[in-house]
Design a protein around this motif. Structure first.
Motif, PDB file in Angstrom:
ATOM      1  N   THR A 218     -14.144   3.469 -52.627  1.00 47.51           N
ATOM      2  CA  THR A 218     -15.354   2.301 -53.338  1.00 47.51           C
ATOM      3  C   THR A 218     -16.401   3.275 -54.556  1.00 47.51           C
ATOM      4  N   ASP A 219     -16.330   4.896 -55.047  1.00 50.90           N
ATOM      5  CA  ASP A 219     -16.723   4.954 -55.998  1.00 50.90           C
ATOM      6  C   ASP A 219     -15.536   4.500 -57.215  1.00 50.90           C
ATOM      7  N   ASP A 220     -14.792   4.891 -57.024  1.00 50.61           N
ATOM      8  CA  ASP A 220     -13.389   4.353 -58.249  1.00 50.61           C
ATOM      9  C   ASP A 220     -13.776   3.416 -58.860  1.00 50.61           C
ATOM     10  N   TYR A 221     -13.186   2.367 -57.521  1.00 54.61           N
ATOM     11  CA  TYR A 221     -13.562   0.489 -57.660  1.00 54.61           C
ATOM     12  C   TYR A 221     -15.867   0.370 -58.697  1.00 54.61           C
ATOM     13  N   PHE A 222     -16.028   1.069 -58.659  1.00 53.95           N
ATOM     14  CA  PHE A 222     -17.323   0.840 -59.112  1.00 53.95           C
ATOM     15  C   PHE A 222     -17.631   1.329 -61.005  1.00 53.95           C
TER      16      PHE A 222
ATOM     17  N   LEU B 255     -14.463   1.453 -62.482  1.00 47.76           N
ATOM     18  CA  LEU B 255     -13.735   0.317 -63.486  1.00 47.76           C
ATOM     19  C   LEU B 255     -14.333  -0.754 -63.422  1.00 47.76           C
ATOM     20  N   THR B 256     -15.355  -1.224 -62.341  1.00 49.18           N
ATOM     21  CA  THR B 256     -15.924  -2.810 -63.154  1.00 49.18           C
ATOM     22  C   THR B 256     -17.056  -2.493 -63.596  1.00 49.18           C
ATOM     23  N   ARG B 257     -18.310  -1.336 -63.751  1.00 45.92           N
ATOM     24  CA  ARG B 257     -18.790  -0.915 -64.266  1.00 45.92           C
ATOM     25  C   ARG B 257     -18.496  -0.620 -65.785  1.00 45.92           C
ATOM     26  N   SER B 258     -17.862  -0.041 -65.551  1.00 47.60           N
ATOM     27  CA  SER B 258     -17.420   0.364 -67.455  1.00 47.60           C
ATOM     28  C   SER B 258     -16.522  -1.090 -68.199  1.00 47.60           C
ATOM     29  N   GLY B 259     -15.641  -2.309 -66.760  1.00 50.41           N
ATOM     30  CA  GLY B 259     -15.501  -3.718 -67.318  1.00 50.41           C
ATOM     31  C   GLY B 259     -15.575  -4.289 -67.201  1.00 50.41           C
ATOM     32  N   PHE B 260     -16.952  -5.032 -66.903  1.00 55.15           N
ATOM     33  CA  PHE B 260     -17.796  -6.071 -66.396  1.00 55.15           C
ATOM     34  C   PHE B 260     -18.537  -6.615 -68.319  1.00 55.15           C
ATOM     35  N   ASN B 261     -18.550  -7.759 -68.398  1.00 56.09           N
ATOM     36  CA  ASN B 261     -18.694  -7.825 -69.987  1.00 56.09           C
ATOM     37  C   ASN B 261     -19.805  -8.357 -69.723  1.00 56.09           C
ATOM     38  N   GLU B 262     -21.103  -8.402 -69.841  1.00 52.03           N
ATOM     39  CA  GLU B 262     -21.974  -9.458 -69.340  1.00 52.03           C
ATOM     40  C   GLU B 262     -21.949  -9.923 -70.989  1.00 52.03           C
TER      41      GLU B 262
ATOM     42  N   LEU C  30      -7.225  -6.116 -64.836  1.00 48.19           N
ATOM     43  CA  LEU C  30      -7.127  -4.482 -64.409  1.00 48.19           C
ATOM     44  C   LEU C  30      -6.122  -4.199 -62.805  1.00 48.19           C
ATOM     45  N   VAL C  31      -5.824  -5.852 -62.892  1.00 47.10           N
ATOM     46  CA  VAL C  31      -4.323  -6.222 -62.641  1.00 47.10           C
ATOM     47  C   VAL C  31      -3.405  -5.843 -63.700  1.00 47.10           C
TER      48      VAL C  31
ATOM     49  N   LEU D 180     -17.251  -7.614 -57.067  1.00 53.61           N
ATOM     50  CA  LEU D 180     -16.387  -7.201 -57.683  1.00 53.61           C
ATOM     51  C   LEU D 180     -16.149  -5.689 -56.283  1.00 53.61           C
ATOM     52  N   THR D 181     -16.602  -4.736 -56.763  1.00 56.21           N
ATOM     53  CA  THR D 181     -16.466  -3.550 -56.318  1.00 56.21           C
ATOM     54  C   THR D 181     -16.255  -3.984 -54.645  1.00 56.21           C
ATOM     55  N   ALA D 182     -17.132  -4.685 -53.872  1.00 60.83           N
ATOM     56  CA  ALA D 182     -17.201  -5.101 -52.630  1.00 60.83           C
ATOM     57  C   ALA D 182     -15.523  -5.508 -52.149  1.00 60.83           C
ATOM     58  N   GLY D 183     -14.771  -6.775 -53.171  1.00 64.12           N
ATOM     59  CA  GLY D 183     -13.698  -7.383 -53.333  1.00 64.12           C
ATOM     60  C   GLY D 183     -12.915  -6.997 -52.223  1.00 64.12           C
ATOM     61  N   PHE D 184     -12.872  -6.079 -54.049  1.00 64.86           N
ATOM     62  CA  PHE D 184     -11.576  -4.898 -54.214  1.00 64.86           C
ATOM     63  C   PHE D 184     -11.515  -3.430 -52.980  1.00 64.86           C
TER      64      PHE D 184
END
Length: 567
Positions: free
Chosen positions: A22-26, A28-35, A297-298, A465-469
């Protein structure tokens, strides 16, 4: 002192326990999600009044399709797993015609400025409303108070417009029978604060193929028209232009193929229909950005899903329910569902807060303490309807982590229903709702892009997304860590319910009833712990099973201790 130490230990477990995945995915998603992307999509979608099959609904679907194609999703030709990233647009003939508003205005004869107009109040035209003649109609308006039988008695309505300080829908049948040409009404719930937000109108609908048109009024317009009618005869010039035509219903489905167990999947759903910005253009925009980021990411190899991630955009409840029930084999592999609905709120403007609507747990039956139902309304949940599962606490804990990181307020509410999480639950699939309430602009034509926060959409998207990942790549460690988290959450909940029950007994409630509440909570959590057994993609039952057994015994022991003390 012992109680204090227990609480300190539980707090440490629930807030400080690291989840490596979860920490790793956070990160990725925090840096990658473009609001900004999510906001731009929301702005595009919210400009339309969206009904399945109409121009705005279809334009929204195709806008998201373009995002998917640019991200690397390939249009599915034969099989959804023919490539790592695929999408399809499902087309179905509609049983009824679609509808869309074009324009409308109401003017008091003798005045130059319109009393109300579509360009400022697009919810004034209820769904399925027919058009007036092209040049409009002019007729006397008859005020009938609250529209009761007494108010209507002796009124000549033939060829006239019926106006009530009540729901227009209530008077349609009466007006039609009496020969009226149209109905105008007002109905706004208190939580929308209509006397403060006087231009708001909640959207509504009317029966298709009606021979009588109807219009919905804001508080300010209703008051002005009522005052004019009470002074004497009033004539109105009414012009309504709508389109009613045959169309296809579109549903957009995108898949990110799991590399190990592709038939097991996490399904996200965001409904397109409804005319608002927060409801639900923000869900459409947030989910589109989630899909774009996942593809990025994929393709880069930073995210390697072992189960499939599915993203769905369509008609609320209908499309999600159909996705689950149309393919029984596919349905067997749906392990989790999540609805993104009203996820973009600027709460400084709309009120309320971000909420996770839980699957039915005992708080939906015994709602007390910090548990509160929203103004949307409680469902009729019985003990037989309870749905014990780790998913409630798992998602809430992830959202709390994002809340702590981003200084974002996260709350929850007991199960109520009414969005795309319900088809999952009806089919025995864990399903949650991410949303906001109370929103003073809920379903109103003041739910516009200026009430949307790009930052909120990012917080929701990152959490979802972090939850799903995490779940589509869950391993043995993820499962054992979840056991520890759920156990900690269970012990905190049990202590909370114990304190509430002690107080209730002191106030005269029956001890047996309070003991039963503790018993139900204890069983709910032991049953929830058991569901962690199939969390890992490749279950290693010895380690996870042992952890579940130890945690279950601890929860059962604490439950019995509290029940005994309540005697």
């Amino acid at each position: 002192m012992k109680k204090f130490l227990l609480l300190a230990l539980l707090f440490k477990i629930s807030t400080g326990f690291a989840q490596t995945q979860t920490d790793d995915y956070f990160k990725l998603t925090r840096s990658g999600f473009n609001e900004k992307n999510a906001y731009a999509t929301t702005a595009f979608v919210e400009q339309y009044f969206r009904v399945p099959g109409n121009t705005g609904f279809n334009a929204s679907i195709h806008y998201v399709e373009d995002i998917l194609k640019k991200a690397g999703f390939i249009e599915q030709k034969a099989d959804e797993f023919e490539a790592p990233l695929t999408y399809r647009i499902e087309k179905r003939p509609m049983k009824r015609n679609t509808w869309e508003p074009v324009d409308a205005s109401v003017t008091i004869v003798g005045e130059t400025q319109a009393l109300i107009a579509f360009k400022t109040n697009r919810n004034m035209i209820p769904i399925n409303c027919p058009s007036t003649p092209a040049d409009g109609v002019t007729a006397e308006v008859v005020f009938v108070g609250k529209g009761t039988a007494q108010d209507l008695e002796g009124k000549d309505l033939k060829g006239k417009i019926v106006f009530a300080d009540a729901s227009a829908g209530r008077l349609l049948a009466v007006a039609t029978k009496a020969g009226a040409i149209g109905v105008m009404g007002y109905s706004m719930p208190k939580y929308t604060q209509p006397e403060k937000h006087q231009t708001s109108i909640q959207f509504g609908n009317m029966p298709a193929n009606s021979s009588v048109w109807s219009l919905l009024l804001s508080y300010s317009v209703k008051e002005k028209l009522k005052a004019a009618c009470l002074k004497g005869k009033v004539e109105l010039k009414v012009n309504i232009q709508t389109k009613i035509y045959q169309a296809e219903e579109l549903t957009l489905v995108a898949n990110v193929k799991g590399n190990v167990n592709p038939n097991e999947r996490f399904v996200y759903s965001a409904h397109v229909q409804e005319p608002g910005a927060n409801d639900n253009a923000s869900g459409v925009g947030t989910l589109a950005e989630m899909a774009r980021l996942t593809a990025t990411l994929v393709k880069s190899g930073k995210m390697k899903p072992q189960r499939t991630l599915t993203f769905l955009w369509g008609d609320e409840i209908v499309s999600t329910g159909r996705y689950i029930t149309d393919d029984k084999e596919r349905a067997k592999g749906i392990m989790w569902g999540m609805s993104l609905d009203m996820v973009g709120e600027d709460t400084q403007k709309t009120g309320g807060s971000f909420l996770i609507e839980k699957m039915p747990d005992p708080s939906a039956i015994w709602t007390r303490g910090n548990d509160k139902h929203t103004e949307w309304g409680a469902g009729d949940v019985k003990e037989k309807d309870l749905f014990p599962h780790y998913y409630n606490d798992f998602i809430f804990d992830i959202c709390k982590a994002q809340g702590k990181f981003a200084k974002w307020t996260v709350n929850y509410n007991p199960f109520e229903g009414g969005s795309d999480h319900t088809p999952f639950l009806q089919n025995k699939i864990p399903g949650l709702l991410m949303w906001h309430f109370t929103d003073v602009f809920y379903h109103t034509d003041n739910d516009r892009i200026d009430k949307v926060s790009a930052t909120t959409m990012k917080n929701v998207g990152v959490s979802a997304l972090t939850a799903g990942f995490t779940l589509v790549t869950a391993n043995e460690n993820t499962a054992t860590q979840t056991v520890a988290q759920v156990k900690a959450d269970a012990l905190v909940r049990l202590q909370t319910e114990f304190e509430l029950s002690k107080k209730a007994i002191a106030e005269g409630k029956a001890a047996a009833d309070e003991q039963h509440i503790l018993q139900v909570w204890g069983k709910w959590y032991t049953d929830a712990l058991a569901t962690i057994g199939n969390m890992a993609v490749k279950p290693q039952t010895t380690k996870v099973g042992s952890a579940i057994k130890v945690a279950t015994l601890e929860v059962e022991k604490q439950t019995q201790a509290y029940i005994s003390e309540l005697k």
